[in-house]
Design a protein around this motif. Structure first.
Motif, PDB file in Angstrom:
ATOM      1  N   LYS A  33     -47.501  52.602  -5.774  1.00  0.00           N
ATOM      2  CA  LYS A  33     -46.460  53.565  -6.146  1.00  0.00           C
ATOM      3  C   LYS A  33     -45.120  52.838  -6.257  1.00  0.00           C
ATOM      4  O   LYS A  33     -44.891  51.838  -5.586  1.00  0.00           O
ATOM      5  N   LYS A  34     -44.238  53.340  -7.094  1.00  0.00           N
ATOM      6  CA  LYS A  34     -42.965  52.679  -7.343  1.00  0.00           C
ATOM      7  C   LYS A  34     -42.141  52.575  -6.060  1.00  0.00           C
ATOM      8  O   LYS A  34     -42.059  53.524  -5.278  1.00  0.00           O
ATOM      9  N   LEU A  35     -41.521  51.406  -5.888  1.00  0.00           N
ATOM     10  CA  LEU A  35     -40.748  51.131  -4.684  1.00  0.00           C
ATOM     11  C   LEU A  35     -39.316  50.779  -5.066  1.00  0.00           C
ATOM     12  O   LEU A  35     -39.076  50.014  -6.006  1.00  0.00           O
ATOM     13  N   PHE A  36     -38.370  51.304  -4.308  1.00  0.00           N
ATOM     14  CA  PHE A  36     -36.961  50.954  -4.433  1.00  0.00           C
ATOM     15  C   PHE A  36     -36.577  50.103  -3.237  1.00  0.00           C
ATOM     16  O   PHE A  36     -36.911  50.436  -2.096  1.00  0.00           O
ATOM     17  N   LEU A 158     -28.775  56.275  -1.716  1.00  0.00           N
ATOM     18  CA  LEU A 158     -29.864  56.945  -1.011  1.00  0.00           C
ATOM     19  C   LEU A 158     -29.673  58.459  -1.082  1.00  0.00           C
ATOM     20  O   LEU A 158     -28.555  58.942  -0.988  1.00  0.00           O
ATOM     21  N   PRO A 159     -30.770  59.211  -1.242  1.00  0.00           N
ATOM     22  CA  PRO A 159     -32.151  58.760  -1.407  1.00  0.00           C
ATOM     23  C   PRO A 159     -32.408  58.265  -2.826  1.00  0.00           C
ATOM     24  O   PRO A 159     -31.785  58.753  -3.776  1.00  0.00           O
ATOM     25  N   PRO A 160     -33.333  57.327  -3.013  1.00  0.00           N
ATOM     26  CA  PRO A 160     -33.622  56.828  -4.356  1.00  0.00           C
ATOM     27  C   PRO A 160     -34.544  57.780  -5.112  1.00  0.00           C
ATOM     28  O   PRO A 160     -35.316  58.518  -4.490  1.00  0.00           O
ATOM     29  N   PRO A 161     -34.501  57.761  -6.436  1.00  0.00           N
ATOM     30  CA  PRO A 161     -35.411  58.618  -7.221  1.00  0.00           C
ATOM     31  C   PRO A 161     -36.879  58.315  -6.934  1.00  0.00           C
ATOM     32  O   PRO A 161     -37.730  59.216  -7.032  1.00  0.00           O
ATOM     33  N   GLU A 162     -37.187  57.074  -6.573  1.00  0.00           N
ATOM     34  CA  GLU A 162     -38.582  56.707  -6.304  1.00  0.00           C
ATOM     35  C   GLU A 162     -39.152  57.400  -5.064  1.00  0.00           C
ATOM     36  O   GLU A 162     -40.374  57.478  -4.912  1.00  0.00           O
ATOM     37  N   ARG A 163     -38.261  57.814  -4.163  1.00  0.00           N
ATOM     38  CA  ARG A 163     -38.657  58.478  -2.912  1.00  0.00           C
ATOM     39  C   ARG A 163     -39.428  57.572  -1.961  1.00  0.00           C
ATOM     40  O   ARG A 163     -39.888  58.007  -0.909  1.00  0.00           O
ATOM     41  N   ARG A 164     -39.598  56.311  -2.310  1.00  0.00           N
ATOM     42  CA  ARG A 164     -40.183  55.308  -1.420  1.00  0.00           C
ATOM     43  C   ARG A 164     -39.243  54.122  -1.435  1.00  0.00           C
ATOM     44  O   ARG A 164     -38.847  53.644  -2.508  1.00  0.00           O
ATOM     45  N   GLY A 165     -38.873  53.640  -0.246  1.00  0.00           N
ATOM     46  CA  GLY A 165     -37.882  52.580  -0.275  1.00  0.00           C
ATOM     47  C   GLY A 165     -37.836  51.725   0.978  1.00  0.00           C
ATOM     48  O   GLY A 165     -38.271  52.127   2.060  1.00  0.00           O
ATOM     49  N   LEU A 166     -37.290  50.528   0.776  1.00  0.00           N
ATOM     50  CA  LEU A 166     -37.015  49.582   1.850  1.00  0.00           C
ATOM     51  C   LEU A 166     -35.541  49.226   1.767  1.00  0.00           C
ATOM     52  O   LEU A 166     -35.030  48.890   0.692  1.00  0.00           O
ATOM     53  N   ALA A 194     -34.635  59.872   5.309  1.00  0.00           N
ATOM     54  CA  ALA A 194     -35.251  59.754   6.630  1.00  0.00           C
ATOM     55  C   ALA A 194     -36.580  59.030   6.601  1.00  0.00           C
ATOM     56  O   ALA A 194     -36.999  58.450   7.606  1.00  0.00           O
ATOM     57  N   THR A 195     -37.280  59.047   5.473  1.00  0.00           N
ATOM     58  CA  THR A 195     -38.609  58.447   5.405  1.00  0.00           C
ATOM     59  C   THR A 195     -38.581  56.991   4.948  1.00  0.00           C
ATOM     60  O   THR A 195     -39.630  56.355   4.876  1.00  0.00           O
ATOM     61  N   GLY A 196     -37.408  56.463   4.642  1.00  0.00           N
ATOM     62  CA  GLY A 196     -37.318  55.074   4.202  1.00  0.00           C
ATOM     63  C   GLY A 196     -37.597  54.094   5.328  1.00  0.00           C
ATOM     64  O   GLY A 196     -37.492  54.422   6.516  1.00  0.00           O
ATOM     65  N   CYS A 197     -37.979  52.887   4.954  1.00  0.00           N
ATOM     66  CA  CYS A 197     -38.151  51.792   5.917  1.00  0.00           C
ATOM     67  C   CYS A 197     -36.857  50.986   5.924  1.00  0.00           C
ATOM     68  O   CYS A 197     -36.349  50.611   4.855  1.00  0.00           O
TER      69      CYS A 197
END
Length: 288
Positions: A33-36, A158-166, A194-197
């Motif tokens: 899945k896409k990562l930001f 933040l939050p990024p459009p990808e919704r997954r991030g580091l 809140a769900t980012g790493c």
């Protein structure tokens, strides 16, 4: 500490931070899945260990240059992946000698591990390093360079459009209230995403580092620390840590294998510690 990271490129702190960083990006991209990725204090992108700042301190001698001579047999997979990424960057410059000459900064290591469709935003406030960073990634559409305060980016991006991030936060620690700024910035980021790493590097010089970590123990947290012991030259940084909030599955397992091995190869007095919140017992230093 001097803000220009070229003085410290490839030192023990970079080894700790970058072994963990390479593993984090690998695990976070594994699902396809896409990562930001946001690098808030990105530095110059890459460093020449044989010239300039790095030769004035020689810190890489007690870091990556010591590890690159270690036997590959029995080397933890996370360390092997890190050294492979470092070597791949060095080869881009046509290096063919027995020793590493060019060392990748965090944005270069991140970029090498990204998958198609992933995105990196790298911030650097120092004008010379920011210009070097722009040159390093010129024409790369997956990377956006901002000459900006990385703490401001936590609010802006933040939050990024990808919704997954580091998010990698690696401040210079040149101002007395850096730990306070760091904690405020991290909490702000967590409120928005809140769900980012989040991976946060910190020096250990006094109780300020302990107080900083104490302020994070309500979170899902892994801390990695290396202490070079009493033989380090006076006035130089001898201990540091990386706090990882919301670590991906299997990250802790990989670090429990890698960190004691790294410590044993950096020197006989080097002590590794891994702690997890909810609290568990720290990993002891490897036996002699």
């Amino acid at each position: 500490m001097n803000y220009r990271h070229g003085y410290h490129a490839g030192n023990f702190a970079d080894v700790l931070k970058h072994v963990a960083l390479v593993e984090l990006v690998r695990l976070l991209t594994a699902k396809g899945k896409k990562l930001f990725v946001l690098d808030t204090h990105a530095g110059a992108g890459g460093y020449d260990l044989s010239d300039g700042f790095a030769t004035r301190t020689g810190e890489a001698e007690l870091g990556v240059l010591r590890l690159e001579t270690a036997a590959r047999a029995g080397m933890p997979a996370a360390v092997a992946r890190y050294l492979a990424a470092v070597s791949a960057y060095d080869r881009k410059f046509g290096s063919s000698g027995p020793r590493l000459r060019h060392y990748p900064g965090s944005p270069r290591l991140i970029r090498a591990a990204l998958q198609p469709g992933d995105r990196l935003v790298a911030c650097e406030l120092h004008p010379q390093d920011g210009l070097a960073l722009k040159r390093e990634f010129a024409g790369d559409r997956a990377v956006e360079i901002r000459q900006a305060d990385g703490y401001h980016a936590l609010k802006a991006l933040l939050p990024p459009p990808e919704r997954r991030g580091l998010v990698l936060i690696d401040p210079p620690f040149e101002v007395p209230d850096e730990f306070e700024r760091l904690l405020r910035g991290l909490r702000q980021g967590l409120r928005r995403f809140a769900t980012g790493c989040y991976a946060i590097w910190y020096p250990i010089k006094d109780d300020a580092a302990k107080d900083f970590i104490a302020g994070l123990t309500d979170l899902k947290l892994v801390t990695l620390e290396l202490n070079l012991g009493p033989t380090i030259e006076s006035g130089k940084l001898s201990a540091c840590g990386l706090a990882v909030v919301n670590p991906p599955w299997k990250f802790e397992e990989a670090m429990r294998e890698a960190l004691p091995w790294i410590a044993s190869h950096l020197g006989p007095d080097v002590r590794p510690t891994i702690r997890v919140w909810p609290a568990t017992s720290p990993v002891p230093a490897p036996s002699a």
